[in-house]
Design a protein around this motif. Structure first.
Motif: not given
Length: 316
Positions: A107, A121, A123, A308
């Motif tokens: 993240r 993944g 972000r 976020p």
């Protein structure tokens, strides 16, 4: 020359203030910005570190969670390589070598000279072209070594008291209190009581090259702040910490062992861990959980992830 109307000036002012509010000024990390720092490698599994984690070597981790320090806008920083699998990184990551991530949720940004991702993944952005790194690991390592040595040379100003089965450390309200406690004294005590107030500070210098701490029960009285406690294992080459007794903060304080291979499992530190290198266990085959490190008692790894963060702004 053009003139701006009062309304336009007001609108521009509001926009500039909104941009400033949405931006984060990211601090350049130094030693005490890290929750976990190792001069050499970190090899861990099945636990989590709250705050910024760093290594002057490489990090290998599986089934792990790394969380960021919002002031530095970083979760993980290594001078060499990352090899992380089946894990979560809740913040920005930098590797001055290769960032190898398998089945990882990242993240934030990943900045590295090379990357190797499998089922991962990200972000944020992935930066490998002309990467710029935030942490000067040589400076952090020097700071750790110098700080531990400086604390080790301080004269003792306090005397631990034996009361029943407990070892009691009474702290003053302002100045640092320096204790010298030998490992045998720590291990013989069924409980260690640190008594003071929120402004009390203590350094506990522990001599010895091979130190095993198992099942320590440390109690804080008078709202002593774990961040004001430093355990300085300045001579340790091997330091074993396991099965801390207090479920709230385990071993409270900053654990400093710059020369040591720290074997740390089934235990909790509330404060920070600074070491020569860190492993879950010296056994080649183990299903032990690595020790957990929290910045303070409010850290909760089970809490839902935050929204976020706004894009960081790095000072020149």
């Amino acid at each position: 020359m053009y003139k701006l109307s009062a309304g336009l000036i007001a609108a521009l002012f509001v926009q500039s203030m909104a941009f400033a509010a949405s931006s984060t000024i990211c601090k350049t990390p130094s030693l005490y910005d890290f929750t976990v720092y190792s001069i050499g490698n970190i090899d861990v599994q099945q636990s989590d570190y709250q705050g910024l984690t760093g290594s002057g070597g490489s990090i290998l981790a599986i089934n792990f969670q790394f969380n960021s320090n919002p002031e530095t806008c970083l979760a993980v920083s290594v001078a060499k390589d990352l090899g992380i699998s089946s894990s979560a990184i809740n913040g920005n990551t930098e590797a001055q070598g290769t960032a190898g991530l398998r089945s990882v949720g990242a993240r934030g940004d990943v900045v590295a000279r090379k990357t190797h991702f499998v089922s991962t993944g990200v972000r944020g952005k992935v930066v490998t072209k002309n990467p710029s790194f935030r942490v000067n690991h040589a400076d952090v390592i020097e700071e750790l070594i110098v700080e531990s040595s400086k604390l080790a040379h301080k004269s003792s100003t306090g005397m631990a008291l034996n009361r029943a089965d407990a070892l009691v450390l009474d702290l003053k309200s302002t100045d640092n209190v320096i204790y010298i406690l030998h490992p045998s004294v720590i291990n013989e005590a069924k409980r260690i009581i640190i008594n003071g107030n929120p402004s009390s500070k203590v350094v506990i210098n522990v001599p010895g090259e091979d130190i095993r701490l198992k099942g320590q029960d440390v109690m804080l009285l008078g709202d002593v702040n774990p961040a004001n406690i430093t355990w300085n294992f300045y001579q340790a080459k091997n330091l074993h910490i396991s099965k801390t007794h207090n479920a709230l903060y385990g071993m409270p304080g900053i654990v400093m062992a710059p020369l040591a291979l720290v074997e740390f499992h089934e235990a909790l530190i509330t404060g920070a861990l600074y070491a020569g290198s860190i492993v879950t266990s010296l056994s080649p085959f183990t299903d032990l959980n690595a020790g957990q490190v929290n910045r303070d008692v409010t850290d909760n790894p089970l809490a839902p992830p935050p929204p976020p963060e706004p894009p960081p702004v790095f000072p020149e």
